[in-house]
Design a protein around this motif. Structure first.
Motif, PDB file in Angstrom:
ATOM      1  N   GLY A  85       0.823  -1.198   0.000  1.00  0.00           N
ATOM      2  CA  GLY A  85       0.000   0.000   0.000  1.00  0.00           C
ATOM      3  C   GLY A  85       0.857   1.247   0.000  1.00  0.00           C
ATOM      4  O   GLY A  85       2.090   1.186  -0.027  1.00  0.00           O
ATOM      5  N   GLN A  86       0.205   2.351   0.053  1.00  0.00           N
ATOM      6  CA  GLN A  86       0.901   3.635   0.103  1.00  0.00           C
ATOM      7  C   GLN A  86       1.589   3.776   1.459  1.00  0.00           C
ATOM      8  O   GLN A  86       1.044   3.379   2.492  1.00  0.00           O
ATOM      9  N   SER A  87       2.776   4.329   1.456  1.00  0.00           N
ATOM     10  CA  SER A  87       3.512   4.520   2.709  1.00  0.00           C
ATOM     11  C   SER A  87       2.805   5.559   3.573  1.00  0.00           C
ATOM     12  O   SER A  87       2.240   6.521   3.071  1.00  0.00           O
ATOM     13  N   LYS A  88       2.881   5.327   4.869  1.00  0.00           N
ATOM     14  CA  LYS A  88       2.278   6.257   5.822  1.00  0.00           C
ATOM     15  C   LYS A  88       3.294   6.535   6.917  1.00  0.00           C
ATOM     16  O   LYS A  88       3.894   5.615   7.471  1.00  0.00           O
ATOM     17  N   ARG A  89       3.476   7.784   7.230  1.00  0.00           N
ATOM     18  CA  ARG A  89       4.421   8.182   8.267  1.00  0.00           C
ATOM     19  C   ARG A  89       3.799   7.910   9.637  1.00  0.00           C
ATOM     20  O   ARG A  89       2.649   8.253   9.882  1.00  0.00           O
ATOM     21  N   ILE A  90       4.589   7.282  10.537  1.00  0.00           N
ATOM     22  CA  ILE A  90       4.139   7.009  11.902  1.00  0.00           C
ATOM     23  C   ILE A  90       5.248   7.397  12.879  1.00  0.00           C
ATOM     24  O   ILE A  90       6.406   7.530  12.488  1.00  0.00           O
ATOM     25  N   ASN A  91       4.890   7.555  14.118  1.00  0.00           N
ATOM     26  CA  ASN A  91       5.872   7.783  15.179  1.00  0.00           C
ATOM     27  C   ASN A  91       5.858   6.575  16.092  1.00  0.00           C
ATOM     28  O   ASN A  91       4.787   6.097  16.472  1.00  0.00           O
ATOM     29  N   ILE A  92       7.037   6.077  16.424  1.00  0.00           N
ATOM     30  CA  ILE A  92       7.137   4.946  17.354  1.00  0.00           C
ATOM     31  C   ILE A  92       8.179   5.269  18.411  1.00  0.00           C
ATOM     32  O   ILE A  92       9.019   6.153  18.235  1.00  0.00           O
ATOM     33  N   THR A  93       8.125   4.532  19.488  1.00  0.00           N
ATOM     34  CA  THR A  93       9.103   4.670  20.561  1.00  0.00           C
ATOM     35  C   THR A  93       9.848   3.352  20.680  1.00  0.00           C
ATOM     36  O   THR A  93       9.223   2.286  20.739  1.00  0.00           O
ATOM     37  N   MET A  94      11.185   3.447  20.674  1.00  0.00           N
ATOM     38  CA  MET A  94      12.028   2.248  20.787  1.00  0.00           C
ATOM     39  C   MET A  94      13.218   2.552  21.684  1.00  0.00           C
ATOM     40  O   MET A  94      13.653   3.700  21.790  1.00  0.00           O
ATOM     41  N   ASP A  95      13.771   1.509  22.238  1.00  0.00           N
ATOM     42  CA  ASP A  95      14.998   1.613  23.020  1.00  0.00           C
ATOM     43  C   ASP A  95      16.108   2.174  22.129  1.00  0.00           C
ATOM     44  O   ASP A  95      16.298   1.715  21.002  1.00  0.00           O
ATOM     45  N   GLU A  96      16.846   3.165  22.627  1.00  0.00           N
ATOM     46  CA  GLU A  96      17.864   3.822  21.812  1.00  0.00           C
ATOM     47  C   GLU A  96      18.989   2.877  21.399  1.00  0.00           C
ATOM     48  O   GLU A  96      19.563   3.031  20.312  1.00  0.00           O
TER      49      GLU A  96
END
Length: 125
Positions: A85-96
């Motif tokens: 599908g079309q790309s969608k920008r998201i925000n995620i949180t991950m261990d650095e």
């Protein structure tokens, strides 16, 4: 996600009792001990190839036209594939530290995470 159908050639069993499936124009060539198994395996490999091409931002080849395929003793069948599908920008949180480790092995963090997600989803069926 839209679905596309790719023509493939199903070949009858050979001297070893294996049925073959080839998808012309894409790197899919499998064999199995039954028609059903060969078709299922070919569909899975086709999807993997498309997912890999999408992850690499490579162009996904369009299906060939049936009229352009010479079956050479096989039968033309259609294999389904889910197109990205079309790309969608998201925000995620991950261990650095995890982010740092990803960045050491991948030139594109988003593509890496998308590929890992596809692999996990495929493993779960």
């Amino acid at each position: 996600m839209p679905q596309q159908f790719y023509p493939a050639i199903l070949y009858p069993s050979d001297q070893d009792g294996l049925f073959g499936v080839v998808v012309p124009g894409i790197n899919v060539n499998v064999s199995a001990s039954s028609e059903e198994a060969a078709l299922q395996m070919a569909a899975a490999v086709l999807q993997d190839v498309i997912d890999d091409l999408a992850s690499d931002d490579a162009g996904i080849p369009q299906p060939l036209k049936r009229a352009d395929i010479e079956p050479n003793g096989g039968t033309i069948v259609l294999l389904p594939a889910t197109m990205p599908g079309q790309s969608k920008r998201i925000n995620i949180t991950m261990d650095e530290d995890l982010i740092r480790r990803i960045d050491t092995v991948a030139s594109n963090r988003s593509a890496f995470l998308a590929s890992a997600a596809r692999a996990q989803l495929a493993a779960r069926g």
